[in-house]
Design a protein around this motif. Structure first.
Motif, PDB file in Angstrom:
ATOM      1  N   GLY A   1       0.785  -1.224   0.000  1.00  0.00           N
ATOM      2  CA  GLY A   1       0.000   0.000   0.000  1.00  0.00           C
ATOM      3  C   GLY A   1       0.816   1.273   0.000  1.00  0.00           C
ATOM      4  N   GLN A   2       2.133   1.164   0.174  1.00  0.00           N
ATOM      5  CA  GLN A   2       2.986   2.343   0.161  1.00  0.00           C
ATOM      6  C   GLN A   2       3.191   2.851  -1.267  1.00  0.00           C
ATOM      7  OE1 GLN A   2       4.243   3.855   3.085  1.00  0.00           O
ATOM      8  NE2 GLN A   2       2.723   2.419   3.906  1.00  0.00           N
ATOM      9  N   ALA A   3       3.346   4.159  -1.406  1.00  0.00           N
ATOM     10  CA  ALA A   3       3.568   4.768  -2.721  1.00  0.00           C
ATOM     11  C   ALA A   3       5.037   5.117  -2.893  1.00  0.00           C
ATOM     12  CB  ALA A   3       2.715   6.012  -2.881  1.00  0.00           C
TER      13      ALA A   3
ATOM     14  N   ALA B   1      -8.113  -4.276  -7.673  1.00  0.00           N
ATOM     15  CA  ALA B   1      -9.147  -3.892  -6.715  1.00  0.00           C
ATOM     16  C   ALA B   1      -9.155  -2.366  -6.580  1.00  0.00           C
ATOM     17  CB  ALA B   1      -8.919  -4.593  -5.381  1.00  0.00           C
ATOM     18  N   ASN B   2      -9.084  -1.862  -5.350  1.00  0.00           N
ATOM     19  CA  ASN B   2      -9.157  -0.408  -5.147  1.00  0.00           C
ATOM     20  C   ASN B   2      -7.839   0.150  -4.617  1.00  0.00           C
ATOM     21  OD1 ASN B   2      -9.265  -1.497  -2.580  1.00  0.00           O
ATOM     22  ND2 ASN B   2     -10.750  -0.007  -1.804  1.00  0.00           N
TER      23      ASN B   2
ATOM     24  N   SER C   1     -12.834   1.623  -9.663  1.00  0.00           N
ATOM     25  CA  SER C   1     -12.897   1.877 -11.109  1.00  0.00           C
ATOM     26  C   SER C   1     -11.543   2.247 -11.695  1.00  0.00           C
ATOM     27  CB  SER C   1     -13.907   2.994 -11.410  1.00  0.00           C
ATOM     28  OG  SER C   1     -13.396   4.267 -11.064  1.00  0.00           O
ATOM     29  N   ASN C   2     -10.509   2.292 -10.873  1.00  0.00           N
ATOM     30  CA  ASN C   2      -9.155   2.544 -11.372  1.00  0.00           C
ATOM     31  C   ASN C   2      -8.494   1.207 -11.716  1.00  0.00           C
ATOM     32  OD1 ASN C   2      -9.358   5.310 -10.974  1.00  0.00           O
ATOM     33  ND2 ASN C   2      -8.534   5.218  -8.901  1.00  0.00           N
ATOM     34  N   TRP C   3      -8.175   0.999 -12.979  1.00  0.00           N
ATOM     35  CA  TRP C   3      -7.660  -0.290 -13.431  1.00  0.00           C
ATOM     36  C   TRP C   3      -6.172  -0.287 -13.755  1.00  0.00           C
ATOM     37  CZ3 TRP C   3     -10.372  -4.406 -12.503  1.00  0.00           C
ATOM     38  CH2 TRP C   3     -11.766  -4.336 -12.478  1.00  0.00           C
ATOM     39  N   PHE C   4      -5.737   0.691 -14.548  1.00  0.00           N
ATOM     40  CA  PHE C   4      -4.351   0.692 -15.016  1.00  0.00           C
ATOM     41  C   PHE C   4      -3.700   2.049 -14.761  1.00  0.00           C
ATOM     42  CE2 PHE C   4      -6.136  -2.623 -17.750  1.00  0.00           C
ATOM     43  CZ  PHE C   4      -5.159  -3.599 -17.675  1.00  0.00           C
TER      44      PHE C   4
END
Length: 288
Positions: free
Chosen positions: A164-166, A187-188, A195-198
């Protein structure tokens, strides 16, 4: 309609875009008016669009559609999956007295026979929401007669790791920015949004645009966002000349050939023999 009546209409909706209805009367969108106007600066949005046709894909409440109308575009079409009154578009159009048209549909359904063609196509904050981003670019190419303004999330400065880290591609390995990459979010993971896929990196965005028949010019980068001007290249996109997404026809000699052969270069030998390709004469990129 009085100002009080307009205010009541505004309060009756939830808003994603902040839209100035009249001086001092702005819809309470999740994105402030100043932020949206800054995006216009990042896009180098033309001051005047007189005589031009504009398609706004994923219009939502219609901020960019109405802005194109305000700047003199001859025809503006707001295009989105939902009915025009699902979000705030219909209310904003009435309050503004706008002549922007609304068409409900998917980007994958875009056809010039259905919506016409456009001098300018806006694809703003849409690409990373698509399960089939390259297919979407192909469809846009079909209805774009001039250029596209593309704004999207970009992987280079925002990679979400498995914990989960950026981080950034540079921190992982400086060489990664030179390789066209897509980070898939099943997922999210990205912004808590299913709705974010790529998330493509800059190299993948530019490569994807070129294969779809656009020549990209970088306009701006800010945070984890990036914007391009993508001018349509005349002729058949290269992928239709070299791959099985192209249209195949069987000649009088019985041999199956690509209908769009690349000039001066032999088409790579297919792993599928011509005898196995009966019926492919009707195949086209519209049947993907």
């Amino acid at each position: 309609m009085t100002r009080e009546e307009k205010l009541e209409r505004i309060k009756s909706r939830q808003w994603y875009h902040s839209i100035e209805i009249e001086p001092g009367l702005v819809t309470p969108g999740a994105h402030p008016l100043g932020e949206l106007r800054q995006v216009l600066e990042y896009l180098k949005f033309p001051a005047r669009l007189d005589g031009l046709s504009v398609l706004d894909i994923g219009a939502w409440d219609g901020f960019f559609s109405f802005e194109a109308d305000r700047r003199g575009a001859e025809r503006v079409v707001a295009y989105d999956l939902t009915p025009e009154d699902y979000f705030g578009f219909a209310t904003a159009k009435e309050l503004l007295g706008s002549r922007v048209d609304y068409v409900q549909g998917s980007v994958y359904e875009l056809r010039r026979e259905a919506v016409g063609t456009f001098d300018l196509v806006l694809c703003l904050g849409v690409l990373y929401h698509l399960r089939y981003p390259l297919l979407a670019l192909d469809r846009i190419h079909d209805v774009c007669d001039g250029y596209m303004l593309l704004e999207t999330h970009c992987l280079d400065n925002c990679v979400i790791l498995d914990d989960g880290q950026a981080t950034t591609l540079e921190r992982i390995d400086p060489r990664l920015s030179r390789i066209p990459l897509y980070r898939f979010y099943p997922a999210n993971e990205l912004n808590g949004d299913y709705s974010n896929w790529f998330s493509p990196n800059r190299s993948a965005i530019e490569g994807g645009l070129r294969t779809a028949g656009f020549e990209p010019t970088l306009l701006s980068e800010w945070g984890d966002r990036i914007a391009y001007k993508a001018e349509k290249i005349e002729g058949v996109p290269e992928y239709l000349q070299e791959t099985y997404e192209g249209k195949f026809v069987r000649g009088a000699d019985g041999v199956v050939r690509n209908a769009f052969p690349r000039a001066g270069r032999a088409r790579p030998r297919s792993a599928v023999e011509p005898s196995d390709l009966s019926g492919v004469g009707t195949r086209s990129r519209d049947v993907l």
